[in-house]
Design a protein around this motif. Structure first.
Motif, PDB file in Angstrom:
ATOM      1  N   SER A   1     -49.056 -62.302  74.778  1.00 55.15           N
ATOM      2  CA  SER A   1     -48.376 -63.296  73.941  1.00 55.15           C
ATOM      3  C   SER A   1     -47.035 -62.705  73.497  1.00 55.15           C
ATOM      4  CB  SER A   1     -49.242 -63.641  72.724  1.00 55.15           C
ATOM      5  OG  SER A   1     -48.561 -64.527  71.885  1.00 55.15           O
ATOM      6  N   GLN A   2     -45.941 -63.350  73.830  1.00 56.22           N
ATOM      7  CA  GLN A   2     -44.599 -62.830  73.541  1.00 56.22           C
ATOM      8  C   GLN A   2     -43.951 -63.670  72.442  1.00 56.22           C
ATOM      9  OE1 GLN A   2     -41.266 -63.294  76.378  1.00 56.22           O
ATOM     10  NE2 GLN A   2     -41.301 -61.035  76.461  1.00 56.22           N
ATOM     11  N   VAL A   3     -43.387 -62.926  71.483  1.00 53.71           N
ATOM     12  CA  VAL A   3     -42.703 -63.602  70.379  1.00 53.71           C
ATOM     13  C   VAL A   3     -41.189 -63.318  70.488  1.00 53.71           C
ATOM     14  CG1 VAL A   3     -42.454 -63.821  67.884  1.00 53.71           C
ATOM     15  CG2 VAL A   3     -44.717 -63.366  68.921  1.00 53.71           C
ATOM     16  N   LYS A   4     -40.401 -64.335  70.658  1.00 54.87           N
ATOM     17  CA  LYS A   4     -38.934 -64.158  70.757  1.00 54.87           C
ATOM     18  C   LYS A   4     -38.293 -64.471  69.407  1.00 54.87           C
ATOM     19  CE  LYS A   4     -36.700 -63.366  73.655  1.00 54.87           C
ATOM     20  NZ  LYS A   4     -36.117 -62.050  74.004  1.00 54.87           N
ATOM     21  N   ALA A   5     -37.185 -63.830  69.163  1.00 59.62           N
ATOM     22  CA  ALA A   5     -36.492 -64.046  67.877  1.00 59.62           C
ATOM     23  C   ALA A   5     -34.988 -64.217  68.114  1.00 59.62           C
ATOM     24  CB  ALA A   5     -36.741 -62.870  66.950  1.00 59.62           C
ATOM     25  N   ASP A   6     -34.344 -65.014  67.277  1.00 55.86           N
ATOM     26  CA  ASP A   6     -32.881 -65.091  67.292  1.00 55.86           C
ATOM     27  C   ASP A   6     -32.347 -63.887  66.528  1.00 55.86           C
ATOM     28  OD1 ASP A   6     -33.149 -68.672  66.908  1.00 55.86           O
ATOM     29  OD2 ASP A   6     -32.857 -67.484  68.751  1.00 55.86           O
ATOM     30  N   THR A   7     -31.114 -63.950  66.123  1.00 56.79           N
ATOM     31  CA  THR A   7     -30.522 -62.824  65.393  1.00 56.79           C
ATOM     32  C   THR A   7     -31.322 -62.580  64.128  1.00 56.79           C
ATOM     33  OG1 THR A   7     -28.345 -63.323  66.267  1.00 56.79           O
ATOM     34  CG2 THR A   7     -28.437 -61.946  64.286  1.00 56.79           C
ATOM     35  N   ILE A   8     -31.578 -61.290  63.908  1.00 52.68           N
ATOM     36  CA  ILE A   8     -32.379 -60.899  62.759  1.00 52.68           C
ATOM     37  C   ILE A   8     -31.466 -60.235  61.748  1.00 52.68           C
ATOM     38  CG2 ILE A   8     -34.352 -59.558  61.960  1.00 52.68           C
ATOM     39  CD1 ILE A   8     -35.096 -61.802  63.882  1.00 52.68           C
ATOM     40  N   TYR A   9     -31.477 -60.752  60.493  1.00 51.63           N
ATOM     41  CA  TYR A   9     -30.647 -60.208  59.435  1.00 51.63           C
ATOM     42  C   TYR A   9     -31.538 -59.444  58.480  1.00 51.63           C
ATOM     43  CZ  TYR A   9     -27.330 -63.615  61.252  1.00 51.63           C
ATOM     44  OH  TYR A   9     -26.524 -64.340  62.075  1.00 51.63           O
ATOM     45  N   THR A  10     -31.123 -58.198  58.236  1.00 52.02           N
ATOM     46  CA  THR A  10     -31.974 -57.356  57.412  1.00 52.02           C
ATOM     47  C   THR A  10     -31.134 -56.562  56.436  1.00 52.02           C
ATOM     48  OG1 THR A  10     -33.558 -57.105  59.210  1.00 52.02           O
ATOM     49  CG2 THR A  10     -33.686 -55.518  57.406  1.00 52.02           C
ATOM     50  N   THR A  11     -31.477 -56.616  55.179  1.00 52.02           N
ATOM     51  CA  THR A  11     -30.838 -55.806  54.145  1.00 52.02           C
ATOM     52  C   THR A  11     -31.707 -54.595  53.871  1.00 52.02           C
ATOM     53  OG1 THR A  11     -29.793 -57.744  53.144  1.00 52.02           O
ATOM     54  CG2 THR A  11     -29.965 -55.768  51.770  1.00 52.02           C
ATOM     55  N   LEU A  12     -31.031 -53.446  53.898  1.00 51.34           N
ATOM     56  CA  LEU A  12     -31.787 -52.213  53.643  1.00 51.34           C
ATOM     57  C   LEU A  12     -31.971 -52.008  52.141  1.00 51.34           C
ATOM     58  CD1 LEU A  12     -30.162 -49.789  56.243  1.00 51.34           C
ATOM     59  CD2 LEU A  12     -32.077 -51.368  56.524  1.00 51.34           C
ATOM     60  N   PRO A  13     -33.043 -51.309  51.766  1.00 54.05           N
ATOM     61  CA  PRO A  13     -34.159 -50.850  52.624  1.00 54.05           C
ATOM     62  C   PRO A  13     -35.091 -52.000  52.977  1.00 54.05           C
ATOM     63  CG  PRO A  13     -34.654 -50.324  50.345  1.00 54.05           C
ATOM     64  CD  PRO A  13     -33.249 -50.936  50.337  1.00 54.05           C
TER      65      PRO A  13
ATOM     66  N   PHE B   1     -26.616 -44.840  60.863  1.00 54.50           N
ATOM     67  CA  PHE B   1     -27.207 -43.962  61.870  1.00 54.50           C
ATOM     68  C   PHE B   1     -28.296 -44.741  62.607  1.00 54.50           C
ATOM     69  CE2 PHE B   1     -25.630 -41.385  58.450  1.00 54.50           C
ATOM     70  CZ  PHE B   1     -25.042 -40.302  59.064  1.00 54.50           C
ATOM     71  N   VAL B   2     -28.387 -44.572  63.903  1.00 57.56           N
ATOM     72  CA  VAL B   2     -29.463 -45.135  64.720  1.00 57.56           C
ATOM     73  C   VAL B   2     -30.193 -43.959  65.341  1.00 57.56           C
ATOM     74  CG1 VAL B   2     -30.104 -46.542  66.688  1.00 57.56           C
ATOM     75  CG2 VAL B   2     -28.228 -47.270  65.185  1.00 57.56           C
ATOM     76  N   ASN B   3     -31.442 -43.846  64.969  1.00 59.36           N
ATOM     77  CA  ASN B   3     -32.251 -42.708  65.430  1.00 59.36           C
ATOM     78  C   ASN B   3     -31.532 -41.395  65.163  1.00 59.36           C
ATOM     79  OD1 ASN B   3     -34.319 -44.370  66.322  1.00 59.36           O
ATOM     80  ND2 ASN B   3     -33.488 -44.503  68.401  1.00 59.36           N
ATOM     81  N   SER B   4     -30.948 -41.334  63.886  1.00 65.12           N
ATOM     82  CA  SER B   4     -30.276 -40.126  63.388  1.00 65.12           C
ATOM     83  C   SER B   4     -28.937 -39.863  64.054  1.00 65.12           C
ATOM     84  CB  SER B   4     -31.187 -38.887  63.547  1.00 65.12           C
ATOM     85  OG  SER B   4     -32.384 -39.056  62.855  1.00 65.12           O
ATOM     86  N   ILE B   5     -28.448 -40.787  64.855  1.00 64.30           N
ATOM     87  CA  ILE B   5     -27.151 -40.625  65.522  1.00 64.30           C
ATOM     88  C   ILE B   5     -26.134 -41.515  64.804  1.00 64.30           C
ATOM     89  CG2 ILE B   5     -25.877 -40.935  67.677  1.00 64.30           C
ATOM     90  CD1 ILE B   5     -28.522 -40.538  69.158  1.00 64.30           C
TER      91      ILE B   5
ATOM     92  N   ILE C   1     -33.208 -47.125  61.767  1.00 66.49           N
ATOM     93  CA  ILE C   1     -31.901 -47.555  61.257  1.00 66.49           C
ATOM     94  C   ILE C   1     -31.744 -46.987  59.858  1.00 66.49           C
ATOM     95  CG2 ILE C   1     -30.404 -49.501  60.738  1.00 66.49           C
ATOM     96  CD1 ILE C   1     -31.089 -49.205  63.699  1.00 66.49           C
ATOM     97  N   THR C   2     -30.647 -46.222  59.613  1.00 67.89           N
ATOM     98  CA  THR C   2     -30.453 -45.571  58.314  1.00 67.89           C
ATOM     99  C   THR C   2     -29.017 -45.785  57.834  1.00 67.89           C
ATOM    100  OG1 THR C   2     -32.007 -43.859  58.998  1.00 67.89           O
ATOM    101  CG2 THR C   2     -30.688 -43.408  57.057  1.00 67.89           C
TER     102      THR C   2
ATOM    103  N   TRP D   1     -24.757 -43.261  51.709  1.00 72.35           N
ATOM    104  CA  TRP D   1     -23.577 -43.319  50.845  1.00 72.35           C
ATOM    105  C   TRP D   1     -23.721 -42.290  49.759  1.00 72.35           C
ATOM    106  CZ3 TRP D   1     -23.529 -44.577  45.573  1.00 72.35           C
ATOM    107  CH2 TRP D   1     -22.237 -44.639  44.990  1.00 72.35           C
ATOM    108  N   ASN D   2     -22.734 -41.417  49.740  1.00 75.27           N
ATOM    109  CA  ASN D   2     -22.663 -40.428  48.674  1.00 75.27           C
ATOM    110  C   ASN D   2     -23.979 -39.653  48.512  1.00 75.27           C
ATOM    111  OD1 ASN D   2     -21.347 -39.008  46.656  1.00 75.27           O
ATOM    112  ND2 ASN D   2     -21.857 -40.491  45.042  1.00 75.27           N
ATOM    113  N   GLY D   3     -24.593 -39.296  49.642  1.00 76.08           N
ATOM    114  CA  GLY D   3     -25.835 -38.512  49.623  1.00 76.08           C
ATOM    115  C   GLY D   3     -27.101 -39.322  49.427  1.00 76.08           C
ATOM    116  N   ASN D   4     -26.970 -40.674  49.381  1.00 78.92           N
ATOM    117  CA  ASN D   4     -28.140 -41.541  49.217  1.00 78.92           C
ATOM    118  C   ASN D   4     -28.509 -42.134  50.575  1.00 78.92           C
ATOM    119  OD1 ASN D   4     -28.333 -41.370  46.272  1.00 78.92           O
ATOM    120  ND2 ASN D   4     -26.386 -42.470  46.269  1.00 78.92           N
ATOM    121  N   TRP D   5     -29.786 -42.242  50.826  1.00 77.60           N
ATOM    122  CA  TRP D   5     -30.275 -42.719  52.133  1.00 77.60           C
ATOM    123  C   TRP D   5     -31.235 -43.882  51.927  1.00 77.60           C
ATOM    124  CZ3 TRP D   5     -28.753 -40.462  56.755  1.00 77.60           C
ATOM    125  CH2 TRP D   5     -28.025 -39.254  56.659  1.00 77.60           C
TER     126      TRP D   5
END
Length: 567
Positions: free
Chosen positions: A18-30, A61-65, A85-86, A89-93
């Motif tokens: 069973s495959q679930v497709k999605a349109d653009t996903i918007y995510t606010t961290l964390p 950073f993506v996978n620490s890159i 996904i990370t 800012w100013n030492g905050n993660w």
């Protein structure tokens, strides 16, 4: 740096894709961990915004890159897998994890780590021990989000699992693309061959079903290969048993015996005379392999048993016989009359009228008519001692007669006699001899005119009667006696002083508990005629009487009867 997270859930078997497709996903961290099913030809576009409160420049950073700076980034994956996904800012993660899947979890393989084994196709697990350790192999935490086992005991977590109950077990795994469900059948196999006791059919047709139970491949010595066989013939039956857990065998010997049933009932239901002798034979003309007799006072192993009221006695006679492996039991109650009770002599005496010994006894030991234990008494036997422990049967007295016996062979003046009696019942069985009684023997001697009486004491074997007195009787003739004195029972002599005339003497003892009119045990009759005559001859003394006195024309001279006229 690539981080991996593993989630373990119990699942079995493939359900489908069973495959679930999605349109653009918007995510606010964390943001929590996110799972997505992706089309590898058309990946979803992700937009990630910096966390609220991040001021100034934010690095991504993506996978620490490092991938750039700004308030947000757009991320379009190129392959399925794990993405970290990370934002910094100013030492905050702050960040989020994304798991991208292109297909449902792959199917596992099953294996048994201990307690049994899996068949070649992998769809069945043989449980050889009380439990087995079942594992789903070829899986990883990256290919599923959820995993679970279920089975007869309910849902279970972890992998491997411990199984103690036979049944079908399911292993289920899922991710956003679908659920995979696989199953395996757990079958508990026997490891111990059945135990059969050798069986004997005693006077019965052989009919037996032998069943080894499920879980075996059976190879019978009858060429049959079924789980069970029907047996209708004596013999030894062997089966070779194999399965994935064991290789063993079982056997049984079936025996058939035919023989007559032992029966002793012919000897029941009536009371036999005490001296009856019967032969207990459980099956005339047939011999069993073994015999075991038992009764109250003994045992025997002979084919037959001779019983009698005088030897083995009344009671239950039990018998166990064996024929091959067959055992049969029977019993019989044999009832015999008891031997007559030993009678008791009351007194032995001398009959004064005939000067012969007589024996007197009582009927106290006779049973009542209809007594279930004793037959009636028919007669009594009278015995006289003729030596040490030697007894002569004098005669027999019927119970219809007086309980008195005259010994016409006796010579009481010459010696004492010792007597015993027995009772004889209507069966002709004689009792034990009674205790003896001995008569009183009286002898006379003199010193001048003193007559010395000496006697042998009255004796009873068990001392049930000891005279307390002896009574002295004297008479002028053989028929008339008068009591002149008595002495203590331990005295066996007496002196009659100043005796010049002829007298007759007897000594007697009285037994008060003897239920006879005459309760006296009398001695023989003894006279002093010879002693008086000798005394007169030795003294030249001859008494005579002349009358009338004074005389006239005629006188009469009376001479003593002891006078002897010789030439």
């Amino acid at each position: 740096m690539k981080a991996k997270f593993f989630f373990f859930v119990l699942l079995i078997s493939l359900l489908g894709f069973s495959q679930v497709k999605a349109d653009t996903i918007y995510t606010t961290l964390p943001h929590p961990v996110q799972y997505f099913c992706e089309d590898v030809n058309d990946f979803t576009t992700f937009v990630f915004y910096k966390p609220t409160g991040f001021l100034g420049v934010t690095d991504w950073f993506v996978n620490s890159i490092p991938v750039g700076s700004g308030d947000s980034i757009i991320f379009i994956p190129t392959a399925v897998g794990f993405v970290d996904i990370t934002a910094e800012w100013n030492g905050n993660w702050e960040g989020t994890l994304i798991y991208l899947y292109s297909d449902s979890p792959p199917h596992p393989t099953f294996d048994v780590l201990s307690g049994g084994q899996v068949n070649i196709s992998g769809d069945t697990a043989w449980m050889c021990d009380p439990s087995l350790l079942l594992v789903a192999d070829n899986i990883s935490g990256d290919d599923h989000v959820y995993m679970q086992w279920s089975g007869p005991g309910g849902n279970m977590s972890g992998n491997p699992i411990t199984v103690t109950t036979s049944g079908r077990y399911y292993f289920e795994r899922s991710n956003p693309c679908g659920v995979t469900l696989d199953s395996i059948e757990v079958i508990a196999l026997p490891t111990q061959a059945p135990f059969w006791n050798d069986t004997v059919f005693c006077n019965a047709t052989v009919s037996l079903t032998l069943d080894v139970g499920p879980g075996w491949i059976s190879d019978w010595n009858t060429t049959e290969t079924t789980q069970s066989i029907y047996v209708d013939t004596a013999g030894t039956y062997i089966v070779q048993l194999t399965n994935a857990c064991a290789n063993t065998s079982a056997s049984i010997t079936v025996e058939e015996q035919t023989y007559p049933i032992p029966d002793l009932s012919a000897f029941m239901g009536f009371t036999m005379c005490a001296d009856s002798v019967i032969l207990l034979d459980p099956s005339p003309g047939y011999t069993y392999d073994s015999y075991e007799w038992s009764w109250l006072t003994g045992t025997a192993t002979t084919p037959t048993l001779t019983v009698s009221g005088l030897t083995t006695g009344s009671g239950i006679y039990n018998l166990t016989v064996t024929q091959g492996s067959c055992v049969e039991m029977t019993c019989v109650f044999c009832e015999f009359f008891l031997e007559p009770l030993t009678p008791e002599i009351c007194l032995v005496s001398v009959d004064p009228a005939i000067n012969k010994n007589m024996v007197m006894w009582l009927s106290d030991m006779e049973p009542f008519p209809g007594d279930p234990q004793y037959p009636e008494i028919a007669s009594y036997n009278i015995y006289k001692a003729v030596g040490v422990n030697s007894w002569q049967l004098l005669g027999n007295s019927s119970v219809t007669m007086e309980y008195t016996f005259i010994d016409y062979t006796s010579n009481p003046s010459a010696y004492s006699s010792v007597y015993k009696i027995t009772a004889v019942d209507e069966c002709g069985v004689e009792s034990l001899k009674s205790f003896y009684h001995k008569t009183i023997n009286l002898t006379l001697s003199n010193v001048g005119s003193t007559m010395a009486l000496n006697w042998e004491a009255y004796e009873v074997e068990d001392e049930s009667f000891i005279p307390d007195k002896y009574y002295i009787y004297r008479g002028e003739d053989e028929t008339s006696f008068e009591l002149i004195d008595s002495v203590s029972g331990y005295v066996h002599s007496y002196n009659d002083i100043g005796v010049y005339e002829v007298y007759y003497y007897m000594v007697g003892a009285v037994r008060s508990d003897c239920d006879f009119t005459n309760r006296s045990a009398m001695s023989n009759r003894a006279d002093n005629e010879e002693l008086i005559l000798s005394m007169r001859e030795n003294n030249g003394y001859l008494p005579l009487s002349i009358y009338p006195n004074p005389a006239t024309n005629q006188i009469t001279i009376s001479l003593p009867k002891e006078l002897r006229i010789t030439n």
